[in-house]
Design a protein around this motif. Structure first.
Motif, PDB file in Angstrom:
ATOM      1  N   VAL A 223       2.504  -3.666   6.996  1.00 60.90           N
ATOM      2  CA  VAL A 223       3.772  -3.780   6.613  1.00 60.90           C
ATOM      3  C   VAL A 223       3.913  -4.132   5.020  1.00 60.90           C
ATOM      4  CG1 VAL A 223       5.629  -5.459   6.754  1.00 60.90           C
ATOM      5  CG2 VAL A 223       4.341  -5.151   8.771  1.00 60.90           C
ATOM      6  N   LEU A 224       5.028  -3.677   4.405  1.00 52.05           N
ATOM      7  CA  LEU A 224       5.073  -3.974   2.806  1.00 52.05           C
ATOM      8  C   LEU A 224       6.155  -4.738   2.734  1.00 52.05           C
ATOM      9  CD1 LEU A 224       4.034  -3.158   0.167  1.00 52.05           C
ATOM     10  CD2 LEU A 224       5.784  -1.268   0.168  1.00 52.05           C
ATOM     11  N   THR A 225       6.076  -6.084   2.190  1.00 52.41           N
ATOM     12  CA  THR A 225       6.997  -7.121   2.043  1.00 52.41           C
ATOM     13  C   THR A 225       7.528  -7.066   0.720  1.00 52.41           C
ATOM     14  OG1 THR A 225       6.356  -8.209   3.985  1.00 52.41           O
ATOM     15  CG2 THR A 225       8.006  -9.570   2.790  1.00 52.41           C
ATOM     16  N   SER A 226       6.823  -7.998   0.020  1.00 53.32           N
ATOM     17  CA  SER A 226       7.305  -8.265  -1.471  1.00 53.32           C
ATOM     18  C   SER A 226       6.382  -7.299  -2.305  1.00 53.32           C
ATOM     19  CB  SER A 226       6.971  -9.654  -1.816  1.00 53.32           C
ATOM     20  OG  SER A 226       5.779  -9.825  -2.049  1.00 53.32           O
ATOM     21  N   GLY A 227       5.396  -6.660  -1.401  1.00 54.34           N
ATOM     22  CA  GLY A 227       4.214  -5.918  -2.492  1.00 54.34           C
ATOM     23  C   GLY A 227       3.228  -6.435  -3.142  1.00 54.34           C
ATOM     24  N   ALA A 228       3.216  -7.671  -3.144  1.00 53.30           N
ATOM     25  CA  ALA A 228       2.277  -8.497  -3.886  1.00 53.30           C
ATOM     26  C   ALA A 228       0.814  -8.276  -3.522  1.00 53.30           C
ATOM     27  CB  ALA A 228       2.496 -10.273  -3.834  1.00 53.30           C
ATOM     28  N   THR A 229       0.638  -8.242  -2.149  1.00 52.27           N
ATOM     29  CA  THR A 229      -0.866  -8.127  -1.823  1.00 52.27           C
ATOM     30  C   THR A 229      -1.082  -6.766  -1.963  1.00 52.27           C
ATOM     31  OG1 THR A 229      -0.582  -9.443   0.251  1.00 52.27           O
ATOM     32  CG2 THR A 229      -2.274  -8.010   0.427  1.00 52.27           C
ATOM     33  N   ILE A 230      -0.689  -5.547  -1.697  1.00 52.72           N
ATOM     34  CA  ILE A 230      -0.743  -4.151  -2.132  1.00 52.72           C
ATOM     35  C   ILE A 230      -0.825  -4.187  -3.592  1.00 52.72           C
ATOM     36  CG2 ILE A 230       0.443  -2.066  -2.311  1.00 52.72           C
ATOM     37  CD1 ILE A 230      -0.432  -2.023   0.359  1.00 52.72           C
ATOM     38  N   ASP A 231      -0.072  -4.643  -4.548  1.00 57.24           N
ATOM     39  CA  ASP A 231      -0.262  -4.615  -5.792  1.00 57.24           C
ATOM     40  C   ASP A 231      -1.410  -5.149  -6.527  1.00 57.24           C
ATOM     41  OD1 ASP A 231       1.963  -3.507  -7.420  1.00 57.24           O
ATOM     42  OD2 ASP A 231       1.598  -5.124  -8.757  1.00 57.24           O
ATOM     43  N   THR A 232      -2.032  -6.322  -5.941  1.00 61.58           N
ATOM     44  CA  THR A 232      -3.263  -6.998  -6.234  1.00 61.58           C
ATOM     45  C   THR A 232      -4.388  -5.941  -5.762  1.00 61.58           C
ATOM     46  OG1 THR A 232      -2.050  -9.067  -5.772  1.00 61.58           O
ATOM     47  CG2 THR A 232      -4.579  -9.156  -5.966  1.00 61.58           C
ATOM     48  N   CYS A 233      -4.122  -5.305  -4.734  1.00 62.61           N
ATOM     49  CA  CYS A 233      -5.195  -4.521  -4.191  1.00 62.61           C
ATOM     50  C   CYS A 233      -5.345  -3.287  -5.206  1.00 62.61           C
ATOM     51  CB  CYS A 233      -5.097  -3.822  -2.919  1.00 62.61           C
ATOM     52  SG  CYS A 233      -5.139  -5.244  -1.556  1.00 62.61           S
ATOM     53  N   ALA A 234      -3.999  -2.682  -5.572  1.00 59.70           N
ATOM     54  CA  ALA A 234      -4.117  -1.472  -6.308  1.00 59.70           C
ATOM     55  C   ALA A 234      -4.663  -1.929  -7.738  1.00 59.70           C
ATOM     56  CB  ALA A 234      -2.512  -1.166  -6.537  1.00 59.70           C
ATOM     57  N   ARG A 235      -4.124  -3.185  -8.259  1.00 60.90           N
ATOM     58  CA  ARG A 235      -4.998  -3.483  -9.664  1.00 60.90           C
ATOM     59  C   ARG A 235      -6.458  -3.441  -9.471  1.00 60.90           C
ATOM     60  NH1 ARG A 235      -0.782  -4.980 -12.728  1.00 60.90           N
ATOM     61  NH2 ARG A 235       1.185  -5.942 -11.363  1.00 60.90           N
ATOM     62  N   ALA A 236      -6.942  -4.052  -8.563  1.00 64.30           N
ATOM     63  CA  ALA A 236      -8.598  -4.171  -8.264  1.00 64.30           C
ATOM     64  C   ALA A 236      -9.070  -2.660  -8.436  1.00 64.30           C
ATOM     65  CB  ALA A 236      -8.664  -4.826  -6.996  1.00 64.30           C
ATOM     66  N   LEU A 237      -8.275  -1.597  -7.668  1.00 63.43           N
ATOM     67  CA  LEU A 237      -8.961  -0.327  -7.572  1.00 63.43           C
ATOM     68  C   LEU A 237      -8.759   0.304  -9.012  1.00 63.43           C
ATOM     69  CD1 LEU A 237      -7.433   0.816  -4.120  1.00 63.43           C
ATOM     70  CD2 LEU A 237      -9.758   0.360  -4.603  1.00 63.43           C
ATOM     71  N   LEU A 238      -7.654  -0.020  -9.540  1.00 65.54           N
ATOM     72  CA  LEU A 238      -7.392   0.583 -10.873  1.00 65.54           C
ATOM     73  C   LEU A 238      -8.428   0.125 -11.975  1.00 65.54           C
ATOM     74  CD1 LEU A 238      -3.796   0.877 -10.916  1.00 65.54           C
ATOM     75  CD2 LEU A 238      -5.031   2.871 -10.708  1.00 65.54           C
ATOM     76  N   ARG A 239      -8.787  -1.079 -11.760  1.00 59.28           N
ATOM     77  CA  ARG A 239      -9.679  -1.821 -12.900  1.00 59.28           C
ATOM     78  C   ARG A 239     -11.069  -0.985 -12.450  1.00 59.28           C
ATOM     79  NH1 ARG A 239      -7.407  -6.816 -11.844  1.00 59.28           N
ATOM     80  NH2 ARG A 239      -8.928  -7.414 -10.308  1.00 59.28           N
ATOM     81  N   ALA A 240     -11.440  -0.563 -11.250  1.00 62.07           N
ATOM     82  CA  ALA A 240     -12.614  -0.134 -11.203  1.00 62.07           C
ATOM     83  C   ALA A 240     -12.779   1.295 -11.336  1.00 62.07           C
ATOM     84  CB  ALA A 240     -13.006  -0.300  -9.551  1.00 62.07           C
ATOM     85  N   GLY A 241     -11.747   1.997 -11.810  1.00 65.35           N
ATOM     86  CA  GLY A 241     -11.482   3.217 -12.251  1.00 65.35           C
ATOM     87  C   GLY A 241     -10.889   4.334 -11.220  1.00 65.35           C
ATOM     88  N   ALA A 242     -10.232   3.871 -10.449  1.00 65.72           N
ATOM     89  CA  ALA A 242      -9.649   4.888  -9.512  1.00 65.72           C
ATOM     90  C   ALA A 242      -8.576   5.822 -10.465  1.00 65.72           C
ATOM     91  CB  ALA A 242      -8.819   4.044  -8.549  1.00 65.72           C
ATOM     92  N   ALA A 243      -8.528   6.950 -10.010  1.00 60.96           N
ATOM     93  CA  ALA A 243      -7.700   7.863 -10.849  1.00 60.96           C
ATOM     94  C   ALA A 243      -6.232   7.350 -10.672  1.00 60.96           C
ATOM     95  CB  ALA A 243      -8.056   9.271 -10.607  1.00 60.96           C
ATOM     96  N   SER A 244      -5.866   7.421  -9.329  1.00 59.15           N
ATOM     97  CA  SER A 244      -4.589   6.949  -8.964  1.00 59.15           C
ATOM     98  C   SER A 244      -4.536   6.048  -7.533  1.00 59.15           C
ATOM     99  CB  SER A 244      -3.556   8.074  -8.837  1.00 59.15           C
ATOM    100  OG  SER A 244      -4.182   9.021  -7.793  1.00 59.15           O
ATOM    101  N   VAL A 245      -3.695   5.565  -7.459  1.00 51.89           N
ATOM    102  CA  VAL A 245      -3.427   4.592  -6.082  1.00 51.89           C
ATOM    103  C   VAL A 245      -1.945   4.745  -5.749  1.00 51.89           C
ATOM    104  CG1 VAL A 245      -3.591   2.317  -4.984  1.00 51.89           C
ATOM    105  CG2 VAL A 245      -5.251   2.747  -7.033  1.00 51.89           C
ATOM    106  N   ASP A 246      -2.010   5.321  -4.553  1.00 54.70           N
ATOM    107  CA  ASP A 246      -0.856   5.375  -3.958  1.00 54.70           C
ATOM    108  C   ASP A 246      -0.748   4.448  -2.462  1.00 54.70           C
ATOM    109  OD1 ASP A 246       0.711   7.245  -5.406  1.00 54.70           O
ATOM    110  OD2 ASP A 246      -0.732   8.715  -4.528  1.00 54.70           O
TER     111      ASP A 246
END
Ligand SMILES: [Zn+2]
Length: 261
Positions: A223-246
């Motif tokens: 479930v996607l509610t406010s998106g806070a959890t997903i956004d924190t996960c996306a930030r962690a992946l981008l910090r580790a060098g992910a090319a993109s996160v969907d």
């Protein structure tokens, strides 16, 4: 050994109970599977006819970025007001259905009712809704549970859904992030509180950067509610060098049908 009259009914009750338990067991295996609403499944996909008719699938037109449905088609690439005012860390989010009563029943049955069989239908709907992002993806990353919650529930519903999607579309699953801090349930928290609650809760573990660096990843959750959890996960992946996160979820909260700006 003699049986006193007072003992007889109790023994009969015990016997009847045993009989009912055996019959119940036999019925459980003989009866058709149940829908998330506990009614017998009528058609395909693990749902009864009534629930099927009420599922609210999300389809275009929607915000290119957040996947929030629009009331009319404004043309390609148009964003919602939310996406412009408060852009998320991830690139695009897609969801199979709106989070309403039917979606809640399905999610709860999967999560708390051990109805892992429902994951097949739910995952297939997600694979269809996320075709666009899955077509460009290198790996699916399920949003992790903290080990204590995983231990109590015995499975991570996001990982179960990711497995079905992987089998459907051929993109492999990568457990690239870990939940390093247990967080309070997000239910009942304000938007700001939700963001603070999950801050720093996820990390790409040391040595795990190779699975992330330069890769196009799709975060998977129920479930996607406010998106806070997903956004924190996306930030962690981008910090580790992910090319993109969907992002691809089963259900997303949609306050109302938006008019594009
Ligand atoms: Zn039903």
């Amino acid at each position: 050994m003699s049986v006193t009259p007072s003992e007889t009914p109790r023994r009969l009750t015990g016997l009847a109970y045993f009989g009912r338990a055996v019959c119940g067991l036999l019925l459980d295996t003989a009866l058709p599977p149940l829908c998330a609403c506990r009614q017998p499944v009528g058609g395909s996909g693990g749902l009864c006819a009534s629930c099927w008719s009420k599922v609210s699938f999300i389809a275009p037109p929607y915000c290119e970025r957040l996947g929030i449905p629009f009331a009319y088609d404004p043309g390609p690439g148009i964003l919602s007001m939310e996406a412009i005012a408060d852009p998320p860390a991830y690139e695009r989010a897609r969801a199979a259905v709106r989070f309403d009563d039917v979606a809640r029943d399905l999610v709860h049955a999967l999560k708390y009712g051990d109805r892992l069989d429902l994951a097949t239908t739910m995952g297939q709907w997600m694979a269809r809704a996320g075709r666009e992002v899955l077509g460009e993806a290198d790996a699916l990353v399920p949003v992790p549970l903290h080990w204590r919650r995983l231990w109590a529930r015995r499975f991570n519903q996001a990982a179960v859904l990711a497995k079905v999607i992987a089998e459907t579309c051929g993109v492999p699953v990568s457990h690239a992030i870990k939940r390093v801090r247990a967080t309070a349930q997000q239910v009942g928290l304000s938007r700001a509180e939700r963001a603070a609650n999950v801050q720093g809760a996820f990390r790409v573990p040391a040595g795990g950067e190779a699975a992330v660096h330069g890769r196009r990843l799709v975060l998977i959750d129920d479930v996607l509610t406010s998106g806070a959890t997903i956004d924190t996960c996306a930030r962690a992946l981008l910090r580790a060098g992910a090319a993109s996160v969907d992002v691809l979820v089963f259900a997303r909260v949609v306050a109302a049908v938006r008019t594009p700006i």
